[in-house]
Design a protein around this motif. Structure first.
Motif, PDB file in Angstrom:
ATOM      1  N   ILE A  55       0.917  -5.199  27.482  1.00 61.64           N
ATOM      2  CA  ILE A  55       0.006  -6.069  28.280  1.00 61.64           C
ATOM      3  C   ILE A  55       0.751  -7.196  29.246  1.00 61.64           C
ATOM      4  O   ILE A  55       0.639  -7.299  30.497  1.00 61.64           O
ATOM      5  N   THR A  56       1.586  -7.865  28.340  1.00 65.18           N
ATOM      6  CA  THR A  56       2.300  -8.696  28.730  1.00 65.18           C
ATOM      7  C   THR A  56       3.550  -8.304  29.980  1.00 65.18           C
ATOM      8  O   THR A  56       3.510  -8.659  31.037  1.00 65.18           O
ATOM      9  N   SER A  57       3.899  -7.046  29.673  1.00 65.03           N
ATOM     10  CA  SER A  57       4.888  -6.570  30.476  1.00 65.03           C
ATOM     11  C   SER A  57       4.050  -6.064  31.854  1.00 65.03           C
ATOM     12  O   SER A  57       4.739  -5.927  32.927  1.00 65.03           O
ATOM     13  N   LEU A  58       2.853  -5.678  31.613  1.00 64.30           N
ATOM     14  CA  LEU A  58       2.086  -5.072  32.800  1.00 64.30           C
ATOM     15  C   LEU A  58       1.737  -6.162  33.801  1.00 64.30           C
ATOM     16  O   LEU A  58       1.871  -6.027  35.068  1.00 64.30           O
ATOM     17  N   ARG A  59       1.678  -7.367  33.029  1.00 63.97           N
ATOM     18  CA  ARG A  59       1.485  -8.623  34.028  1.00 63.97           C
ATOM     19  C   ARG A  59       2.797  -8.966  34.894  1.00 63.97           C
ATOM     20  O   ARG A  59       2.656  -9.155  36.171  1.00 63.97           O
ATOM     21  N   VAL A  60       3.800  -8.941  34.178  1.00 63.12           N
ATOM     22  CA  VAL A  60       5.027  -9.392  34.963  1.00 63.12           C
ATOM     23  C   VAL A  60       5.233  -8.140  36.014  1.00 63.12           C
ATOM     24  O   VAL A  60       5.616  -8.508  36.982  1.00 63.12           O
ATOM     25  N   THR A  61       5.356  -6.846  35.333  1.00 69.10           N
ATOM     26  CA  THR A  61       5.512  -5.864  36.540  1.00 69.10           C
ATOM     27  C   THR A  61       4.671  -5.896  37.782  1.00 69.10           C
ATOM     28  O   THR A  61       5.083  -5.447  38.847  1.00 69.10           O
ATOM     29  N   ALA A  62       3.412  -6.301  37.671  1.00 70.29           N
ATOM     30  CA  ALA A  62       2.465  -5.980  38.526  1.00 70.29           C
ATOM     31  C   ALA A  62       2.775  -7.158  39.771  1.00 70.29           C
ATOM     32  O   ALA A  62       2.990  -6.848  40.687  1.00 70.29           O
ATOM     33  N   GLY A  63       3.205  -8.526  39.039  1.00 68.55           N
ATOM     34  CA  GLY A  63       3.693  -9.417  39.912  1.00 68.55           C
ATOM     35  C   GLY A  63       4.951  -8.990  40.702  1.00 68.55           C
ATOM     36  O   GLY A  63       4.946  -9.205  41.925  1.00 68.55           O
ATOM     37  N   ILE A 115      -1.220 -13.733  50.640  1.00 66.28           N
ATOM     38  CA  ILE A 115      -0.398 -13.032  49.738  1.00 66.28           C
ATOM     39  C   ILE A 115      -0.201 -13.590  48.399  1.00 66.28           C
ATOM     40  O   ILE A 115      -0.480 -13.155  47.328  1.00 66.28           O
ATOM     41  N   GLY A 116      -0.151 -14.885  48.374  1.00 67.29           N
ATOM     42  CA  GLY A 116      -0.112 -15.956  47.205  1.00 67.29           C
ATOM     43  C   GLY A 116      -1.510 -15.550  46.488  1.00 67.29           C
ATOM     44  O   GLY A 116      -1.386 -15.682  45.315  1.00 67.29           O
ATOM     45  N   VAL A 117      -2.618 -16.031  47.398  1.00 66.92           N
ATOM     46  CA  VAL A 117      -3.712 -15.923  46.512  1.00 66.92           C
ATOM     47  C   VAL A 117      -3.997 -14.508  45.983  1.00 66.92           C
ATOM     48  O   VAL A 117      -4.426 -14.505  44.841  1.00 66.92           O
ATOM     49  N   ILE A 118      -3.868 -13.547  46.440  1.00 68.05           N
ATOM     50  CA  ILE A 118      -4.066 -12.197  46.139  1.00 68.05           C
ATOM     51  C   ILE A 118      -3.128 -11.930  44.787  1.00 68.05           C
ATOM     52  O   ILE A 118      -3.684 -11.372  43.883  1.00 68.05           O
ATOM     53  N   GLY A 119      -1.935 -12.308  44.935  1.00 64.13           N
ATOM     54  CA  GLY A 119      -1.021 -12.312  43.680  1.00 64.13           C
ATOM     55  C   GLY A 119      -1.533 -12.925  42.511  1.00 64.13           C
ATOM     56  O   GLY A 119      -1.620 -12.501  41.160  1.00 64.13           O
ATOM     57  N   ILE A 120      -2.192 -14.122  42.602  1.00 65.11           N
ATOM     58  CA  ILE A 120      -2.922 -14.804  41.644  1.00 65.11           C
ATOM     59  C   ILE A 120      -4.081 -14.267  41.051  1.00 65.11           C
ATOM     60  O   ILE A 120      -4.156 -14.015  39.955  1.00 65.11           O
ATOM     61  N   VAL A 121      -4.777 -13.635  42.070  1.00 63.54           N
ATOM     62  CA  VAL A 121      -5.887 -12.671  41.717  1.00 63.54           C
ATOM     63  C   VAL A 121      -5.689 -11.523  40.709  1.00 63.54           C
ATOM     64  O   VAL A 121      -6.436 -11.339  39.725  1.00 63.54           O
ATOM     65  N   LEU A 122      -4.534 -10.938  41.057  1.00 60.39           N
ATOM     66  CA  LEU A 122      -3.990  -9.700  40.372  1.00 60.39           C
ATOM     67  C   LEU A 122      -3.705 -10.147  39.192  1.00 60.39           C
ATOM     68  O   LEU A 122      -4.129  -9.488  38.194  1.00 60.39           O
ATOM     69  N   ARG A 150      -4.609 -12.720  37.300  1.00 60.10           N
ATOM     70  CA  ARG A 150      -5.997 -13.147  36.737  1.00 60.10           C
ATOM     71  C   ARG A 150      -6.696 -11.818  36.205  1.00 60.10           C
ATOM     72  O   ARG A 150      -7.256 -11.951  34.770  1.00 60.10           O
ATOM     73  N   ILE A 151      -6.888 -10.802  37.038  1.00 59.58           N
ATOM     74  CA  ILE A 151      -7.355  -9.655  36.559  1.00 59.58           C
ATOM     75  C   ILE A 151      -6.785  -8.944  35.357  1.00 59.58           C
ATOM     76  O   ILE A 151      -7.432  -8.798  34.236  1.00 59.58           O
ATOM     77  N   LEU A 152      -5.307  -9.118  35.465  1.00 58.92           N
ATOM     78  CA  LEU A 152      -4.825  -8.239  34.408  1.00 58.92           C
ATOM     79  C   LEU A 152      -4.730  -9.330  33.089  1.00 58.92           C
ATOM     80  O   LEU A 152      -4.588  -9.017  31.797  1.00 58.92           O
ATOM     81  N   LEU A 153      -4.985 -10.716  33.291  1.00 60.83           N
ATOM     82  CA  LEU A 153      -5.082 -11.559  32.297  1.00 60.83           C
ATOM     83  C   LEU A 153      -6.206 -11.258  31.346  1.00 60.83           C
ATOM     84  O   LEU A 153      -6.173 -11.590  30.027  1.00 60.83           O
TER      85      LEU A 153
END
Lengths: 249, 234
Positions: free
Chosen positions: B159-167, B208-215, B217-220
């Motif tokens: 899950i941690t790597s999913l967050r990093v990779t999605a970023g 772009i920045g806001v959507i990055g944060i939202v993504l 947050r969802i994976l969080l």
């Protein structure tokens, strides 16, 4: 003759050039509680692994009758499962949900963790986790309990408390027990028979019997004497001082 | 600070839009519907590319994690591609897939697949062997070992790597669309630059920045599943 559930005969085993056992024979009776003590690295854990059939000897015979379960040195509860789910692993053979639930509830009550049933292992203290480990191994249809230094990571007081707890649990769930430990008090306080192993290649230095019902007090004269005898056997105390020792200290 | 800098006219207003300009640009983009189209295009590419990487990378990692020899053979290769910036694939992506969704999805896949494989391999290799002994003691079959030991044991790390990779995928989509896209937020930024519309450019950056944060947050939320909490709390 009543067959011993656990039995190794003329077993030799080497890891590479290191000979762990040479012609070792040990027999454990049904319902007996045997402790194995000895210098570190002498092959105590390996003996348990032979009993559990996890490893095979180079030569010799290992007989292991019945279902054996092991409590390991390191944390072995599944951290992704709750206390209940972990204990229920020991009840996998029971298909009836109600019966499983009943046995689980009884066990949780026995180990005093009813209110922690839905907690995860990381939310418990070390002593509580070890109680759950014992519960998982004892519940259900196992015959043999193999304990590999189960209390070694706990603090002194918790360790003493858990010895009593184990004695209490075995009252309810009688098993053939082999306890490997470096804690000589633990051996003296719990076991019917104590096997003292020598350095590698391990042989049996001596066997001591303790004829005293459990639970035993740590300061009971028979326990104190046994501790002394084991230490003397391991060359850590002098045999002669035994006679001068006053049990009332 | 932004307002102060723009009021102080440190840079000419043509290259340093004020918050008011950007807000106007934002309203304009929303009204014409272009912004929504771009967001949808970018999100579609990221979810497709990233999704493909997840559904191939995690099984590949599981497989490599369990087969020592294959792992020794493939690991240098995977490490090589992991170290290679996915943007280096842009020329090939365009030559092979043209312009549009496909090359971008391909680039996102290349950016996410290799880190996910490596993270899964490492997670599998880190499972304490005692869990497998316990599984044996309690009579688990092979399928059960996979679903009830291996997968839950690697879940926190994966899950941690999913967050990093999605970023990472979100970073790549912007760059990829600048060159190989005809829509999407990256393309919008590039288009704004070509049209010297710095207000729209900043507007794109903010989105772009806001959507990055939202993504993220969802994976969080995945880390809040009770059966994976143990991986983050010790």
């Amino acid at each position: 003759m009543n067959a011993s559930p656990l039995h190794v005969e003329n077993v030799s085993l080497s890891f590479g050039s290191v000979a762990v056992f040479q012609n070792l024979s040990v027999s454990i009776e049904r319902g007996e509680f045997v402790a194995v003590v000895g210098p570190s690295g002498c092959g105590k854990t390996t003996l348990l692994n032979l009993f559990s059939q996890f490893i095979k000897p180079s030569t010799g015979r290992v007989v292991s009758v019945g279902r054996a379960r092991m409590v390991y040195q390191q944390d072995s509860l599944f951290p992704w499962q709750t206390v209940s789910e972990n204990i229920e692993l020991g009840l996998r053979h029971i298909s009836d949900d109600k019966e499983r639930k009943r046995q689980l509830t009884d066990m949780l009550r026995l180990i005093n963790l009813e209110s922690f049933a839905n907690h995860y292992p990381h939310q418990l203290s070390g002593g509580m986790r070890q109680r759950v480990e014992l519960a998982r191994a004892l519940i259900g249809n196992s015959d043999v309990l193999l304990l590999d230094e189960p209390f070694s990571s706990l603090d002194y007081l918790t360790r003493i408390r858990l010895r009593n707890e184990l004695a209490r649990m075995l009252d309810q769930f009688p098993r053939t027990v082999v306890l490997v430990t470096h804690d000589i008090e633990e051996a003296a306080q719990l076991a019917d028979r104590i096997i003292v192993l020598s350095d590698r290649p391990a042989r049996i230095c001596s066997e001591l019997r303790v004829e005293l019902p459990r639970p035993r007090e740590l300061t009971h004269p028979a326990v104190v004497t046994t501790v002394h005898e084991i230490l003397a056997e391991l060359g850590l105390e002098q045999e002669s001082r035994h006679a001068m020792m006053s049990p009332a200290v | 600070m932004w307002t102060a800098l723009s009021l102080a006219k440190v840079f000419p207003s043509s290259v340093f839009p004020s918050p008011v300009d950007v807000a106007k640009g934002f309203v304009e983009e929303v009204r014409t519907g272009r912004l929504l189209d771009d967001i949808v295009a970018s999100l579609f590419r990221v979810t497709t590319g990233f999704g493909l990487a997840v559904f191939t990378g995690i099984p590949a990692g599981l497989w490599l994690g369990q087969h020592t020899r294959t792992r020794t053979a493939f690991l240098p290769l995977i490490n090589f591609f992991r170290s290679l910036s996915p943007l280096a694939w842009i020329p090939f992506a365009i030559l092979w897939f043209g312009i549009g969704d496909l090359p971008t999805i391909f680039l996102i896949y290349m950016a996410s697949f290799f880190p996910l494989v490596l993270a899964t391999v490492a997670a599998v290799a880190n499972i304490p062997s005692v869990y497998f002994r316990v599984a044996g003691d309690y009579g688990f079959g092979n399928a059960e070992i996979l679903t009830r030991v291996t997968l839950p044991a690697i879940a926190p790390q994966v899950i941690t790597s999913l967050r990093v990779t999605a970023g990472l995928a979100w970073l790549v989509v912007v760059a990829a669309e600048m060159i190989a896209g005809r829509a999407g937020l990256g393309f919008a930024i590039w288009d704004a630059r070509n049209g010297l519309r710095m207000d729209l450019l900043v507007c794109g950056m903010i989105v772009i920045g806001v959507i990055g944060i939202v993504l993220d947050r969802i994976l969080l939320q995945l880390t809040k599943i009770p059966s994976v909490r143990w991986g983050y709390e010790r």
